[in-house]
Design a protein around this motif. Structure first.
Motif, PDB file in Angstrom:
ATOM      1  N   GLU A  62       0.875  -1.166   0.000  1.00 52.79           N
ATOM      2  CA  GLU A  62       0.000   0.000   0.000  1.00 52.79           C
ATOM      3  C   GLU A  62       0.915   1.221   0.000  1.00 52.79           C
ATOM      4  OE1 GLU A  62      -2.622   0.182   3.350  1.00 52.79           O
ATOM      5  OE2 GLU A  62      -3.376   2.157   2.781  1.00 52.79           O
ATOM      6  N   VAL A  63       0.684   2.153  -0.928  1.00 54.27           N
ATOM      7  CA  VAL A  63       1.628   3.272  -1.079  1.00 54.27           C
ATOM      8  C   VAL A  63       0.890   4.605  -0.971  1.00 54.27           C
ATOM      9  CG1 VAL A  63       3.406   4.319  -2.541  1.00 54.27           C
ATOM     10  CG2 VAL A  63       3.005   1.859  -2.665  1.00 54.27           C
ATOM     11  N   THR A  64       1.464   5.506  -0.181  1.00 59.83           N
ATOM     12  CA  THR A  64       0.994   6.897  -0.134  1.00 59.83           C
ATOM     13  C   THR A  64       2.124   7.753  -0.690  1.00 59.83           C
ATOM     14  OG1 THR A  64      -0.396   6.462   1.783  1.00 59.83           O
ATOM     15  CG2 THR A  64       0.229   8.757   1.415  1.00 59.83           C
ATOM     16  N   CYS A  65       1.757   8.782  -1.458  1.00 60.45           N
ATOM     17  CA  CYS A  65       2.776   9.623  -2.089  1.00 60.45           C
ATOM     18  C   CYS A  65       2.786  11.020  -1.480  1.00 60.45           C
ATOM     19  CB  CYS A  65       2.498   9.763  -3.586  1.00 60.45           C
ATOM     20  SG  CYS A  65       2.518   8.200  -4.465  1.00 60.45           S
ATOM     21  N   ALA A  66       3.973  11.605  -1.406  1.00 61.90           N
ATOM     22  CA  ALA A  66       4.098  13.006  -0.996  1.00 61.90           C
ATOM     23  C   ALA A  66       5.176  13.640  -1.870  1.00 61.90           C
ATOM     24  CB  ALA A  66       4.493  13.097   0.474  1.00 61.90           C
ATOM     25  N   THR A  67       4.956  14.888  -2.287  1.00 63.25           N
ATOM     26  CA  THR A  67       5.950  15.546  -3.142  1.00 63.25           C
ATOM     27  C   THR A  67       6.673  16.684  -2.414  1.00 63.25           C
ATOM     28  OG1 THR A  67       4.209  16.904  -4.107  1.00 63.25           O
ATOM     29  CG2 THR A  67       4.862  14.945  -5.336  1.00 63.25           C
ATOM     30  N   SER A  68       6.544  16.720  -1.101  1.00 63.70           N
ATOM     31  CA  SER A  68       7.326  17.703  -0.321  1.00 63.70           C
ATOM     32  C   SER A  68       7.457  17.193   1.112  1.00 63.70           C
ATOM     33  CB  SER A  68       6.633  19.065  -0.317  1.00 63.70           C
ATOM     34  OG  SER A  68       5.481  19.026   0.487  1.00 63.70           O
ATOM     35  N   GLY A  69       8.407  17.791   1.829  1.00 60.26           N
ATOM     36  CA  GLY A  69       8.592  17.421   3.229  1.00 60.26           C
ATOM     37  C   GLY A  69       7.341  17.714   4.050  1.00 60.26           C
ATOM     38  N   ARG A  70       6.706  18.829   3.772  1.00 58.57           N
ATOM     39  CA  ARG A  70       5.501  19.199   4.536  1.00 58.57           C
ATOM     40  C   ARG A  70       4.371  18.205   4.306  1.00 58.57           C
ATOM     41  NH1 ARG A  70       6.809  24.257   6.526  1.00 58.57           N
ATOM     42  NH2 ARG A  70       8.355  25.237   5.212  1.00 58.57           N
ATOM     43  N   GLU A  71       4.211  17.767   3.047  1.00 62.40           N
ATOM     44  CA  GLU A  71       3.173  16.765   2.762  1.00 62.40           C
ATOM     45  C   GLU A  71       3.481  15.464   3.510  1.00 62.40           C
ATOM     46  OE1 GLU A  71       2.183  17.889  -1.845  1.00 62.40           O
ATOM     47  OE2 GLU A  71       2.168  15.757  -1.316  1.00 62.40           O
ATOM     48  N   ALA A  72       4.766  15.126   3.569  1.00 63.86           N
ATOM     49  CA  ALA A  72       5.165  13.891   4.261  1.00 63.86           C
ATOM     50  C   ALA A  72       4.821  13.980   5.744  1.00 63.86           C
ATOM     51  CB  ALA A  72       6.670  13.665   4.083  1.00 63.86           C
ATOM     52  N   ILE A  73       5.084  15.128   6.338  1.00 65.14           N
ATOM     53  CA  ILE A  73       4.795  15.314   7.775  1.00 65.14           C
ATOM     54  C   ILE A  73       3.293  15.185   8.024  1.00 65.14           C
ATOM     55  CG2 ILE A  73       4.785  17.068   9.614  1.00 65.14           C
ATOM     56  CD1 ILE A  73       7.564  17.929   8.370  1.00 65.14           C
ATOM     57  N   SER A  74       2.488  15.814   7.166  1.00 60.55           N
ATOM     58  CA  SER A  74       1.022  15.706   7.314  1.00 60.55           C
ATOM     59  C   SER A  74       0.585  14.248   7.225  1.00 60.55           C
ATOM     60  CB  SER A  74       0.299  16.489   6.216  1.00 60.55           C
ATOM     61  OG  SER A  74       0.613  17.822   6.307  1.00 60.55           O
ATOM     62  N   ALA A  75       1.167  13.519   6.272  1.00 60.70           N
ATOM     63  CA  ALA A  75       0.773  12.116   6.086  1.00 60.70           C
ATOM     64  C   ALA A  75       1.100  11.295   7.328  1.00 60.70           C
ATOM     65  CB  ALA A  75       1.476  11.533   4.859  1.00 60.70           C
ATOM     66  N   VAL A  76       2.300  11.528   7.907  1.00 62.52           N
ATOM     67  CA  VAL A  76       2.722  10.740   9.082  1.00 62.52           C
ATOM     68  C   VAL A  76       1.907  11.130  10.322  1.00 62.52           C
ATOM     69  CG1 VAL A  76       4.690  10.332  10.646  1.00 62.52           C
ATOM     70  CG2 VAL A  76       5.003  10.193   8.175  1.00 62.52           C
ATOM     71  N   GLU A  77       1.428  12.374  10.330  1.00 65.04           N
ATOM     72  CA  GLU A  77       0.556  12.786  11.450  1.00 65.04           C
ATOM     73  C   GLU A  77      -0.785  12.053  11.402  1.00 65.04           C
ATOM     74  OE1 GLU A  77       2.077  17.315  12.438  1.00 65.04           O
ATOM     75  OE2 GLU A  77       0.601  17.006  10.865  1.00 65.04           O
ATOM     76  N   GLU A  78      -1.200  11.660  10.190  1.00 65.61           N
ATOM     77  CA  GLU A  78      -2.546  11.095  10.031  1.00 65.61           C
ATOM     78  C   GLU A  78      -2.584   9.575   9.887  1.00 65.61           C
ATOM     79  OE1 GLU A  78      -3.980  13.163   6.617  1.00 65.61           O
ATOM     80  OE2 GLU A  78      -3.952  15.106   7.652  1.00 65.61           O
TER      81      GLU A  78
END
Lengths: 240, 143
Positions: free
Chosen positions: B29-45
């Motif tokens: 299962e893959v989630t994508c992020a194209t910036s550090g900020r997007e990555a942080i939001s994803a890990v928060e959720e």
């Protein structure tokens, strides 16, 4: 250009080449990595495909289009490298202002992207031919843009414009943010090269509406080698 | 059992999309992020078994993103996926808690293998934490 200025041009030129080539090399690596993954995906698709599947053919066709787009992107970087390499061939030639500004803003696109600043180039409305040292010109504009980018807040806009009037050209680098008074110091070497090679005069135009600009005024025909402060034995007040 | 969940972080959208598709076709299962900020939001959720993180990105660079991800989830398994992982940045990334460093281009099968092993490590770590927690409760109650 005096010998001190010439040495400065050489030193700054090497730093500039290193900086720009590192950036373009990184961009080319990105292109190769994307193509590599796309090729891998094509192998995955072909390996798992049902014989005669039209979905597979459509997907491969779509991926081929994306690969071509990446090849074009890589070609563009290669073209920048080529133009940059040849910008040092001659020091006294005629060249187009708009094309050269486009090259500089393309080279500055990566530092701008990393700073999360939108860099916009507004070419001159009419073609303008400059005569002189194109590499010194590139260095002067790139260094000045770099200083403004460093001072700009992220997610803002920096605009580079050019206009010709009478026998002079005005290049304006405008930030959506207010610029600190020492922004000029950040590009001291680039500006000194501009003065020595181009007789350029710079101004920091600070406005209450916070759209501050670094303005570079230079004659359309570059001055001869005797017009520099160095040659006249004068101290350069802007360089510490 | 749910599939291994990985977060792929890279500012090159095409790269992220294609790598994600290849990982999904291998059962992840893959989630994508194209910036550090997007990555942080994803890990928060969401909970991830592993993060594949590029080093050179606008806004937050990879090392700063790594630091912030570990602030949110200290045991997160973060693997650096970089075009130009110098020895200096590699050492710094490991010092900041990265579990692996891969230089692009990387073989996708190797990545899948490491992501699956990261999940095993995460589960083992959670088991250890749960065991410690139970021991603590037992000691506190004098059992």
């Amino acid at each position: 250009m005096g010998s001190d200025d010439h040495r400065l041009l050489q030193r700054e030129g090497v730093l500039f080449f290193g900086n720009v080539i590192a950036g373009l090399s990184h961009e080319l690596s990105n292109v190769f990595n994307i193509i590599n993954e796309m090729a891998g995906l094509q192998q995955d698709i072909v390996g798992g495909a049902q014989p005669g599947s039209t979905d597979t053919a459509d997907r491969l066709f779509e991926l081929a289009g994306r690969i071509k787009a990446q090849v074009e992107r890589g070609e563009t970087y290669n073209r920048y490298l080529h133009k940059l390499a040849h910008s040092v061939d001659d020091t006294g030639i005629a060249f187009d202002l708009g094309e050269t500004l486009e090259l500089v803003s393309s080279l500055a696109a990566r530092p701008a992207r990393l700073a999360r600043v939108e860099l916009v180039m507004q070419p001159p409305e009419q073609p303008v031919t400059l005569e002189g040292d194109p590499f010194a010109f590139v260095l002067m504009i790139y260094g000045s843009i770099g200083a403004v980018l460093s001072a700009a807040d992220s997610e803002r806009r920096v605009e580079v414009g050019a206009a010709a009037h009478d026998q002079a050209v005005r290049i304006t680098i405008t930030s959506a943010d207010s610029l600190p008074a020492d922004v000029i110091d950040e590009s001291a070497a680039a500006l000194r090269i501009g003065r020595a090679a181009w007789g350029m005069v710079h101004t920091l135009d600070r406005r209450p509406d916070a759209h501050d600009s670094v303005i570079l005024d230079l004659p359309v025909v570059a001055p001869g080698p005797h017009a520099t402060a160095d040659d006249e034995g004068q101290e350069d007040p802007d360089v510490t | 059992m749910s599939p291994d969940h990985v977060l792929v972080v890279d500012d090159e959208r095409d790269f992220v999309e294609i790598l994600a598709e290849r990982l999904r076709s291998r059962g992840l299962e893959v989630t994508c992020a194209t910036s550090g900020r997007e990555a942080i939001s994803a890990v928060e959720e969401q909970i991830f078994d592993a993060v594949l993180l590029d080093l050179a990105m606008p806004d937050l660079d990879g090392l700063e993103t790594l630091r912030r991800l570990h602030e949110i989830q200290p045991d997160l398994q973060v693997m650096i996926l970089s075009g130009r992982a110098t020895v200096k940045t590699a050492v710094e990334a490991i010092r900041r808690g990265a579990t692996d460093i891969f230089e692009k281009p990387t073989d996708v099968e190797t990545l899948v293998e490491r992501i699956r092993s990261a999940r095993a490590t995460r589960i083992a770590h959670e088991d250890d934490m749960a065991e410690e927690h139970i021991d603590e409760i037992l000691k506190r109650r004098g059992w």
